[in-house]
Design a protein around this motif. Sequence first.
Motif, PDB file in Angstrom:
ATOM      1  N   GLU A 117       0.807  -1.221   0.000  1.00 11.99           N
ATOM      2  CA  GLU A 117       0.000   0.000   0.000  1.00 11.99           C
ATOM      3  C   GLU A 117       0.843   1.276   0.000  1.00 11.99           C
ATOM      4  O   GLU A 117       0.444   2.297  -0.574  1.00 11.99           O
ATOM      5  CB  GLU A 117      -0.990   0.009   1.178  1.00 11.99           C
ATOM      6  CG  GLU A 117      -0.385   0.128   2.560  1.00 11.99           C
ATOM      7  CD  GLU A 117       0.113  -1.187   3.123  1.00 11.99           C
ATOM      8  OE1 GLU A 117       0.445  -1.214   4.314  1.00 11.99           O
ATOM      9  OE2 GLU A 117       0.179  -2.177   2.375  1.00 11.99           O
ATOM     10  N   ALA A 118       2.033   1.241   0.613  1.00 14.37           N
ATOM     11  CA  ALA A 118       2.864   2.447   0.656  1.00 14.37           C
ATOM     12  C   ALA A 118       3.315   2.840  -0.752  1.00 14.37           C
ATOM     13  O   ALA A 118       3.258   4.019  -1.125  1.00 14.37           O
ATOM     14  CB  ALA A 118       4.077   2.219   1.559  1.00 14.37           C
ATOM     15  N   TYR A 119       3.762   1.868  -1.534  1.00 15.09           N
ATOM     16  CA  TYR A 119       4.190   2.161  -2.907  1.00 15.09           C
ATOM     17  C   TYR A 119       3.005   2.559  -3.782  1.00 15.09           C
ATOM     18  O   TYR A 119       3.124   3.442  -4.633  1.00 15.09           O
ATOM     19  CB  TYR A 119       4.898   0.954  -3.507  1.00 15.09           C
ATOM     20  CG  TYR A 119       6.316   0.795  -3.027  1.00 15.09           C
ATOM     21  CD1 TYR A 119       7.358   1.502  -3.623  1.00 15.09           C
ATOM     22  CD2 TYR A 119       6.625  -0.053  -1.970  1.00 15.09           C
ATOM     23  CE1 TYR A 119       8.660   1.370  -3.183  1.00 15.09           C
ATOM     24  CE2 TYR A 119       7.924  -0.197  -1.524  1.00 15.09           C
ATOM     25  CZ  TYR A 119       8.944   0.512  -2.133  1.00 15.09           C
ATOM     26  OH  TYR A 119      10.232   0.388  -1.680  1.00 15.09           O
ATOM     27  N   ALA A 120       1.875   1.886  -3.588  1.00 13.09           N
ATOM     28  CA  ALA A 120       0.697   2.171  -4.416  1.00 13.09           C
ATOM     29  C   ALA A 120       0.212   3.602  -4.222  1.00 13.09           C
ATOM     30  O   ALA A 120      -0.349   4.201  -5.145  1.00 13.09           O
ATOM     31  CB  ALA A 120      -0.417   1.183  -4.094  1.00 13.09           C
ATOM     32  N   CYS A 121       0.428   4.148  -3.038  1.00 10.92           N
ATOM     33  CA  CYS A 121      -0.037   5.506  -2.743  1.00 10.92           C
ATOM     34  C   CYS A 121       0.903   6.586  -3.259  1.00 10.92           C
ATOM     35  O   CYS A 121       0.562   7.765  -3.246  1.00 10.92           O
ATOM     36  CB  CYS A 121      -0.227   5.680  -1.236  1.00 10.92           C
ATOM     37  SG  CYS A 121      -1.626   4.741  -0.559  1.00 10.92           S
ATOM     38  N   MET A 122       2.100   6.179  -3.719  1.00  7.21           N
ATOM     39  CA  MET A 122       3.071   7.150  -4.223  1.00  7.21           C
ATOM     40  C   MET A 122       3.021   7.197  -5.749  1.00  7.21           C
ATOM     41  O   MET A 122       2.774   6.190  -6.405  1.00  7.21           O
ATOM     42  CB  MET A 122       4.478   6.787  -3.747  1.00  7.21           C
ATOM     43  CG  MET A 122       4.677   6.967  -2.253  1.00  7.21           C
ATOM     44  SD  MET A 122       6.401   6.747  -1.720  1.00  7.21           S
ATOM     45  CE  MET A 122       6.573   4.978  -1.868  1.00  7.21           C
ATOM     46  N   GLU A 123       3.268   8.370  -6.295  1.00  7.80           N
ATOM     47  CA  GLU A 123       3.210   8.568  -7.744  1.00  7.80           C
ATOM     48  C   GLU A 123       4.426   7.962  -8.438  1.00  7.80           C
ATOM     49  O   GLU A 123       5.548   8.404  -8.246  1.00  7.80           O
ATOM     50  CB  GLU A 123       3.129  10.065  -8.061  1.00  7.80           C
ATOM     51  CG  GLU A 123       1.766  10.685  -7.835  1.00  7.80           C
ATOM     52  CD  GLU A 123       0.743  10.268  -8.887  1.00  7.80           C
ATOM     53  OE1 GLU A 123       1.161   9.885  -9.998  1.00  7.80           O
ATOM     54  OE2 GLU A 123      -0.456  10.312  -8.574  1.00  7.80           O
ATOM     55  N   LYS A 124       4.196   6.949  -9.255  1.00  7.91           N
ATOM     56  CA  LYS A 124       5.207   6.376 -10.143  1.00  7.91           C
ATOM     57  C   LYS A 124       6.525   6.089  -9.439  1.00  7.91           C
ATOM     58  O   LYS A 124       7.615   6.353  -9.961  1.00  7.91           O
ATOM     59  CB  LYS A 124       5.442   7.305 -11.340  1.00  7.91           C
ATOM     60  CG  LYS A 124       4.198   7.518 -12.186  1.00  7.91           C
ATOM     61  CD  LYS A 124       4.465   8.439 -13.355  1.00  7.91           C
ATOM     62  CE  LYS A 124       3.187   8.635 -14.181  1.00  7.91           C
ATOM     63  NZ  LYS A 124       3.396   9.542 -15.335  1.00  7.91           N
ATOM     64  N   MET A 125       6.439   5.498  -8.257  1.00  9.84           N
ATOM     65  CA  MET A 125       7.632   5.136  -7.491  1.00  9.84           C
ATOM     66  C   MET A 125       7.977   3.674  -7.763  1.00  9.84           C
ATOM     67  O   MET A 125       7.207   2.778  -7.406  1.00  9.84           O
ATOM     68  CB  MET A 125       7.378   5.343  -5.986  1.00  9.84           C
ATOM     69  CG  MET A 125       8.503   4.893  -5.100  1.00  9.84           C
ATOM     70  SD  MET A 125       9.948   5.946  -5.291  1.00  9.84           S
ATOM     71  CE  MET A 125      11.060   5.196  -4.089  1.00  9.84           C
ATOM     72  N   PRO A 126       9.110   3.382  -8.427  1.00  9.73           N
ATOM     73  CA  PRO A 126       9.472   1.987  -8.692  1.00  9.73           C
ATOM     74  C   PRO A 126       9.635   1.206  -7.389  1.00  9.73           C
ATOM     75  O   PRO A 126      10.182   1.720  -6.407  1.00  9.73           O
ATOM     76  CB  PRO A 126      10.803   2.099  -9.440  1.00  9.73           C
ATOM     77  CG  PRO A 126      10.824   3.479 -10.001  1.00  9.73           C
ATOM     78  CD  PRO A 126      10.090   4.329  -8.992  1.00  9.73           C
ATOM     79  N   LEU A 127       9.163  -0.014  -7.387  1.00 12.81           N
ATOM     80  CA  LEU A 127       9.248  -0.856  -6.202  1.00 12.81           C
ATOM     81  C   LEU A 127      10.698  -1.191  -5.875  1.00 12.81           C
ATOM     82  O   LEU A 127      11.464  -1.597  -6.753  1.00 12.81           O
ATOM     83  CB  LEU A 127       8.482  -2.158  -6.417  1.00 12.81           C
ATOM     84  CG  LEU A 127       6.958  -2.046  -6.545  1.00 12.81           C
ATOM     85  CD1 LEU A 127       6.375  -3.355  -7.052  1.00 12.81           C
ATOM     86  CD2 LEU A 127       6.345  -1.699  -5.195  1.00 12.81           C
ATOM     87  N   LEU A 128      11.079  -1.028  -4.623  1.00  9.38           N
ATOM     88  CA  LEU A 128      12.401  -1.424  -4.147  1.00  9.38           C
ATOM     89  C   LEU A 128      12.354  -2.810  -3.517  1.00  9.38           C
ATOM     90  O   LEU A 128      13.375  -3.315  -3.036  1.00  9.38           O
ATOM     91  CB  LEU A 128      12.922  -0.402  -3.130  1.00  9.38           C
ATOM     92  CG  LEU A 128      13.091   1.030  -3.659  1.00  9.38           C
ATOM     93  CD1 LEU A 128      13.528   1.952  -2.529  1.00  9.38           C
ATOM     94  CD2 LEU A 128      14.081   1.067  -4.812  1.00  9.38           C
ATOM     95  N   ILE A 129      11.173  -3.398  -3.531  1.00 10.73           N
ATOM     96  CA  ILE A 129      10.952  -4.717  -2.926  1.00 10.73           C
ATOM     97  C   ILE A 129      10.112  -5.566  -3.885  1.00 10.73           C
ATOM     98  O   ILE A 129       9.603  -5.058  -4.886  1.00 10.73           O
ATOM     99  CB  ILE A 129      10.240  -4.593  -1.557  1.00 10.73           C
ATOM    100  CG1 ILE A 129       8.990  -3.681  -1.661  1.00 10.73           C
ATOM    101  CG2 ILE A 129      11.195  -4.022  -0.518  1.00 10.73           C
ATOM    102  CD1 ILE A 129       7.741  -4.323  -2.140  1.00 10.73           C
ATOM    103  N   SER A 130       9.993  -6.845  -3.558  1.00 16.23           N
ATOM    104  CA  SER A 130       9.096  -7.729  -4.286  1.00 16.23           C
ATOM    105  C   SER A 130       8.149  -8.388  -3.288  1.00 16.23           C
ATOM    106  O   SER A 130       8.475  -8.541  -2.106  1.00 16.23           O
ATOM    107  CB  SER A 130       9.883  -8.819  -5.031  1.00 16.23           C
ATOM    108  OG  SER A 130      10.748  -8.263  -5.990  1.00 16.23           O
ATOM    109  N   ALA A 131       6.964  -8.770  -3.761  1.00 14.31           N
ATOM    110  CA  ALA A 131       6.003  -9.511  -2.938  1.00 14.31           C
ATOM    111  C   ALA A 131       5.803 -10.872  -3.582  1.00 14.31           C
ATOM    112  O   ALA A 131       5.497 -10.968  -4.772  1.00 14.31           O
ATOM    113  CB  ALA A 131       4.682  -8.762  -2.847  1.00 14.31           C
TER     114      ALA A 131
END
Length: 223
Positions: free
Chosen positions: A84-98
């Motif tokens: 949810e933290a990444y989804a709420c940010m504008e076009k922020m590439p993921l630094l993690i994987s799920a």
Amino acid sequence: MIDTDFLCRSRLFRGFTKEEIKSLLECLNAAVKTYKKGEYIFQMGEVTEHFGMILEGKVQVVSDDYWGERQILAGFERGQLFGEAYACMEKMPLLISAVAVEETQVLMLNAHRVLQTCTSACDFHRRLVENLVGILAKKNLTLTRKIDQISKKTIRGKVLAYLSSEAGKQDSNDIIIPFNRQQLAEYLAVDRSALSAELSKMQKEGIISYKKNHFILNKDNMG
């Protein structure tokens, strides 16, 4: 078919009726997706507007470095959110994987639809955002605890800090942790063999007893 009774009991939809949840999911254009064991749900480097709630199964958030070494940052189970933290940010590439730990069913939600109110369900959105902020705040505290755990100088210090935290959450010295031995090593950022050796020493000294992911902490022998 989504189990709205279960969603009513979740932290994200706390305070909503089943009818309200059905209307809200339609408004958010929510979708249920199923992932096989080991399948990536989100992958490092991607940009996503979506975050997930686990309906069935388990998910780990991991960080893989250039040489293929993996660190488990967090583990999530039924009813919990991830991404949810990444989804709420504008076009922020993921630094993690799920990654799905086992076959896992996820309710995918679009963060922008959650955050942007609409005329048909603006009150729903306001209440949902309040719940989401509460979840983010709690995760921030969890992250602070983990930083404290892995910042300990010794493997024993890291293990004791982690087990102590779990004992506090489970309100018992008899606990089940969500990791196998390899996963615990990755979570604490230590070598698996060194971790196993230290756990064996701690058991011989009577500080802990364990079998697989079942641990009992003995406070009397920790001095």
